[in-house]
Scaffold this active site. Structure first.
Site, short mmCIF file in Angstrom:
data_model
loop_
_atom_site.label_atom_id
_atom_site.label_comp_id
_atom_site.label_asym_id
_atom_site.label_seq_id
_atom_site.Cartn_x
_atom_site.Cartn_y
_atom_site.Cartn_z
N LYS A 1 11.12 3.47 0.07
CA LYS A 1 11.02 4.87 0.15
C LYS A 1 11.45 5.28 -1.43
CE LYS A 1 11.55 7.39 3.52
NZ LYS A 1 10.82 8.10 4.40
N CYS B 1 2.81 52.85 0.43
CA CYS B 1 3.82 52.16 -0.19
C CYS B 1 3.53 51.41 -1.39
CB CYS B 1 4.33 51.18 0.78
SG CYS B 1 5.48 49.81 0.16
N CYS C 1 12.05 49.43 3.91
CA CYS C 1 11.26 48.76 2.76
C CYS C 1 11.99 48.78 1.43
CB CYS C 1 9.84 49.43 2.89
SG CYS C 1 8.78 48.84 1.56
N TYR D 1 -6.98 8.39 6.84
CA TYR D 1 -7.04 7.04 6.06
C TYR D 1 -6.71 5.92 7.10
CZ TYR D 1 -7.57 8.85 1.27
OH TYR D 1 -8.10 9.37 0.16
N ASP E 1 2.08 10.33 3.76
CA ASP E 1 3.06 11.36 4.39
C ASP E 1 2.11 12.06 5.13
OD1 ASP E 1 5.42 12.18 5.19
OD2 ASP E 1 5.70 13.41 3.09
N LYS F 1 2.70 4.45 1.07
CA LYS F 1 3.05 5.12 2.63
C LYS F 1 2.29 6.56 2.43
CE LYS F 1 6.88 5.20 5.78
NZ LYS F 1 6.71 6.62 6.13
N GLU G 1 0.78 -1.07 0.10
CA GLU G 1 -0.13 -0.01 0.04
C GLU G 1 0.82 1.25 0.06
OE1 GLU G 1 -1.79 0.04 4.09
OE2 GLU G 1 -1.58 -2.04 3.79
N CYS H 1 9.38 51.33 -0.76
CA CYS H 1 9.22 52.70 -0.69
C CYS H 1 10.41 53.27 0.43
CB CYS H 1 7.85 52.93 0.12
SG CYS H 1 7.77 52.31 1.85
N CYS I 1 6.27 46.85 6.77
CA CYS I 1 6.47 48.19 6.39
C CYS I 1 5.13 48.85 6.68
CB CYS I 1 6.61 48.26 4.91
SG CYS I 1 6.14 50.03 4.01
S1 IVH Z 1 1.81 0.38 8.82
C1 IVH Z 1 4.26 -1.55 11.89
N1 IVH Z 1 1.05 1.36 6.56
O1 IVH Z 1 4.68 5.11 8.26
C2 IVH Z 1 3.41 -1.10 10.86
N2 IVH Z 1 2.35 2.87 8.10
O2 IVH Z 1 7.13 4.10 9.93
C3 IVH Z 1 3.55 0.40 10.94
N3 IVH Z 1 2.67 4.94 7.24
O3 IVH Z 1 4.45 6.96 10.86
C4 IVH Z 1 2.55 1.21 10.35
N4 IVH Z 1 1.38 5.09 5.55
O4 IVH Z 1 2.09 6.46 10.02
C5 IVH Z 1 1.73 1.67 7.72
N5 IVH Z 1 0.23 2.16 4.65
C6 IVH Z 1 0.78 2.34 5.86
C7 IVH Z 1 1.36 3.77 5.93
C8 IVH Z 1 2.25 3.91 7.21
C9 IVH Z 1 2.09 5.61 6.35
C10 IVH Z 1 3.50 5.67 8.27
C11 IVH Z 1 3.11 5.36 9.88
C12 IVH Z 1 4.26 5.55 10.36
C13 IVH Z 1 5.38 5.31 9.52
C14 IVH Z 1 5.72 3.94 10.02
#
Ligand code: IVH
Length: 675
Positions: free
Chosen positions: A319, A436, A413, A229, A121, A119, A117, A416, A431
């Protein structure tokens, strides 16, 4: 090379201190100064030494915790089962190593699948449901103890407050984990509005989400567009809930948001393809993702694999290469906004980041420049988040050219030449010269913007010319402009001038909230303008309101109240309004409704609009949302009302089936007027 123990101990001590400091900046202050890569480098070095010399590992080493100490702002909230962090890989080779370890670690003859899935942010949170009721929610904190942010989480509409009876019965205690994020589009919009109000914009959507969630006042959180989510639960085997893919199905059934860009497979080549696909989709998504999480699907197998330190052996974060790049600061410019705020902007040697060539980066304010001790010629790491102007996240001080010049904040400024001042508690220099030119340009542009008088064709370039040629010294002058004055301007033909004059003439008939917004009073954005219009009904009443009367209004407060009074007490502004009235600008009374959002019967209610109505749907949508309602496009059991025009389609049938209240336009209008 063998190093003496004392030297290693010293390095360890320094590393730990440094890492803790960056943890604090990242998790508590939401203001990181290192790029993820640099942080990882420090952390990796720490792990490297600690693996080599396990006897030097201390209880309080950052390697022994996941995040950082929870802030004292919120009550502590222990996690019954710790919230783990993830080990990272960045290449397919490294991912294959992970796969090998998993294959070796699973002792049964069962085959195993991975569930991959995106990750997300944002900010990790845990939601506790007892007998189906959402009772407590917290941040991850240090993995063991988080911050209790229940009240703030309750304001997020994508978090169900109650689960279905079947689920409540099957799982009387359900701890759900997931990510709170801010959509990029919402982030851009929010920042635009913060800037319009003369306030400091947020750095990126992650900080937007984190900062919004960690507000002491849940009302502020409620006003921020956040989403939750869901991606996991804390337990391994909860009454037959025995694998990740099943958990996601349950989330969907319970109306949680889940990410659809997932893949269930045993084939690691397919995983690599999925990773590439996500990386490619990344710039077009409306949310930030920084990689892909790959989890062994079955919980039994997860349990077999167990965990090392604070990370599971059954999952990994793969990553993406960061949307970051290194370049050189060639100069620092200072720009003046319409409210007089001076913003430093780094002029960069142009560089490509995330597919876009970038030559400016925001430095926000003086403190940031000082914190970085930034010098001209410095090599810096910049990060692009969404479509905002990029940020500088790190400065490589060691590569600094000799005798480099400190960035000096100007005393005057740049537009002006007036003295600029920074008051106590303010992060910005301002300012204060109302005349200005840079401010006038900004004000004129703001005045003519969509949310204000909506004068098509009046962009920042034209605003600059009008001020430069002294044709306009106040927005009021717009209404007496002539074709003769316009024609000599650059790129201004006969037709264009006529079009502009037409647009100005049409803008005379405006609405009260728009006119108020157009004045550009600091802190009075679209929402505050609407609140004022609703409360007072006319411009003259607002102009005469006492500060005491203004400051008690929900959504206004003492600072904005003072700004409003200062604006209307100013003789130049009074003249401007008078001049506009003479020129035929209509400041109509506001009669639509005189209520505050939270008192309205529409607040928090979900509407679906269907069929043909007397005005465009966007009109009704806006009206509902102004009063704190929500509009969605599909009828579900969560819909409260169907606003139904002529020739409705299947939505009406569905609403009838679900016994949802159906309102005709007339009844809807009555409902609004009753408030
Ligand atoms: S699983 C052991 N699934 O990643 C399982 N984490 O280092 C840990 N994160 O800050 C979490 N998307 O919030 C999982 N689909 C996802 C994720 C996810 C983002 C973030 C999580 C945490 C970091 C884990």
């Amino acid at each position: 090379m063998v190093q003496p123990d004392s030297k290693i101990k010293k390095e360890l001590q320094e590393l730990r201190k440094e890492i803790e400091e960056h943890n604090r900046r990242y998790y508590l202050d939401d203001s990181p100064i290192l790029s993820d890569e640099e942080y990882d480098r420090l952390f990796d070095r720490l792990l490297e030494i600690e693996t080599q010399f396990p006897e030097f590992v201390t209880e309080d080493s950052p390697s022994q915790r996941v995040g950082t100490t929870p802030s004292e702002k919120f009550a502590q909230s222990p996690h019954r089962i710790p919230m783990l962090s993830l080990q990272k890989v960045t290449t397919f080779e490294e991912f294959k190593d992970f796969h090998r370890r998993v294959t070796e670690g699973i002792t049964t003859i069962d085959s195993f699948d991975y569930f991959a899935e995106p990750k997300l942010d944002g900010l990790a949170v845990e939601l506790i449901y007892k007998d189906g009721l959402f009772v407590e929610g917290s941040t991850r904190g240090d993995g063991k103890i988080g911050e209790n942010i229940t009240a703030n989480l309750k304001t997020i509409r994508s978090i169900p407050l109650r689960l279905s009876p079947a689920t409540s019965k099957a799982y009387p205690l359900l701890e759900i984990r997931g990510e709170v994020i801010m959509l990029r589009s919402a982030f851009t919009k929010l920042n635009r509005s913060l800037i319009e109000q003369g306030l400091q914009p947020l750095a990126n959507p992650r900080n937007g989400a984190a900062g919004s969630l960690r507000q002491l006042d849940p009302k502020i959180t409620a006003s921020r567009p956040l989403l939750f989510y869901a991606y996991g639960i804390s337990d391994f085997d909860l009454n037959g809930l025995d694998k990740q893919s099943k958990v996601i199905e349950l989330f969907k059934k319970e109306q949680f948001l889940t990410n659809d860009l997932t893949l269930l497979t045993a084939d690691i080549q397919k995983i690599a393809k999925h990773f590439e696909k996500l990386d490619q989709m990344r710039p077009d998504l409306d949310y930030d993702i920084d990689g892909m999480v790959i989890k062994v699907d079955k919980f039994k197998q997860q349990q077999q694999l167990g965990q090392i330190s604070r990370s599971p052996r059954w999952a990994i974060a793969w990553k993406f290469a960061a949307e970051e790049a290194e370049t050189i600061v060639e100069d620092v410019d200072f720009s003046v906004g319409r409210t007089g705020v001076i913003t430093p902007v780094a002029k960069l040697k142009p560089i490509k980041v995330g597919g876009v060539v970038v030559s400016n980066a925001s430095l926000h304010n003086e403190d940031e420049i000082n914190d970085f001790d930034l010098r001209i010629g410095d090599r810096v790491v910049i990060r692009r988040a969404g479509d905002v102007i990029p940020d500088i996240v790190a400065v490589a001080e060691d590569n600094r050219p000799p005798k480099s010049a400190r960035v000096k904040y100007p005393n005057t400024c740049p537009s002006c030449g007036d003295k600029i001042v920074r008051s106590d508690g303010d992060s910005a220099y301002r300012c204060n010269n109302i005349q200005c030119p840079a401010q006038l340009e900004g004000r004129l542009f703001h005045f003519a913007s969509k949310g204000g008088f909506d004068i098509d064709g009046l962009g920042i370039k034209l605003a600059r010319q009008l001020i430069e040629h002294k044709i306009v010294t106040s927005p009021a002058d717009l209404f007496s402009l002539t074709k003769e004055q316009l024609i000599p301007l650059e790129r201004m033909g006969d037709k264009k001038a006529e079009k502009l004059l037409n647009a100005i003439a049409n803008s005379r008939k405006t609405e009260l909230p728009k006119a108020l917004y157009a004045f550009g009073i600091i802190g009075v954005g679209e929402t505050a303008s609407l609140i004022l219009a609703q409360k007072f009904g006319s411009l003259s009443k607002i102009a005469l309101a006492d500060i005491e009367e203004l400051e008690v209004i929900n959504g206004i407060g003492p600072i904005i109240a003072k700004n409003i009074r200062t604006f209307f007490d100013d003789i130049t502004n009074q003249e401007m309004i008078l001049k506009m009235r003479y020129a035929g600008v209509d400041f109509p009374k506001y009669v639509e409704t005189k209520i505050e959002k939270k008192e309205s019967s529409i607040y928090g209610k979900t509407f679906v609009i269907t069929g043909t109505l007397s005005k465009p749907r966007s009109y009704f949508k806006e009206l509902i949302e102004r009063l704190g309602g929500i509009t969605t496009s599909n009828v579900t059991k969560k819909t409260d009302y169907l606003l139904c025009g002529e020739n409705p389609g299947s939505k009406k049938e569905k609403a009838e089936k679900l016994s949802i209240s159906i309102l005709g336009e007339e009844n809807f209008t009555k409902m609004i007027e009753q408030n």
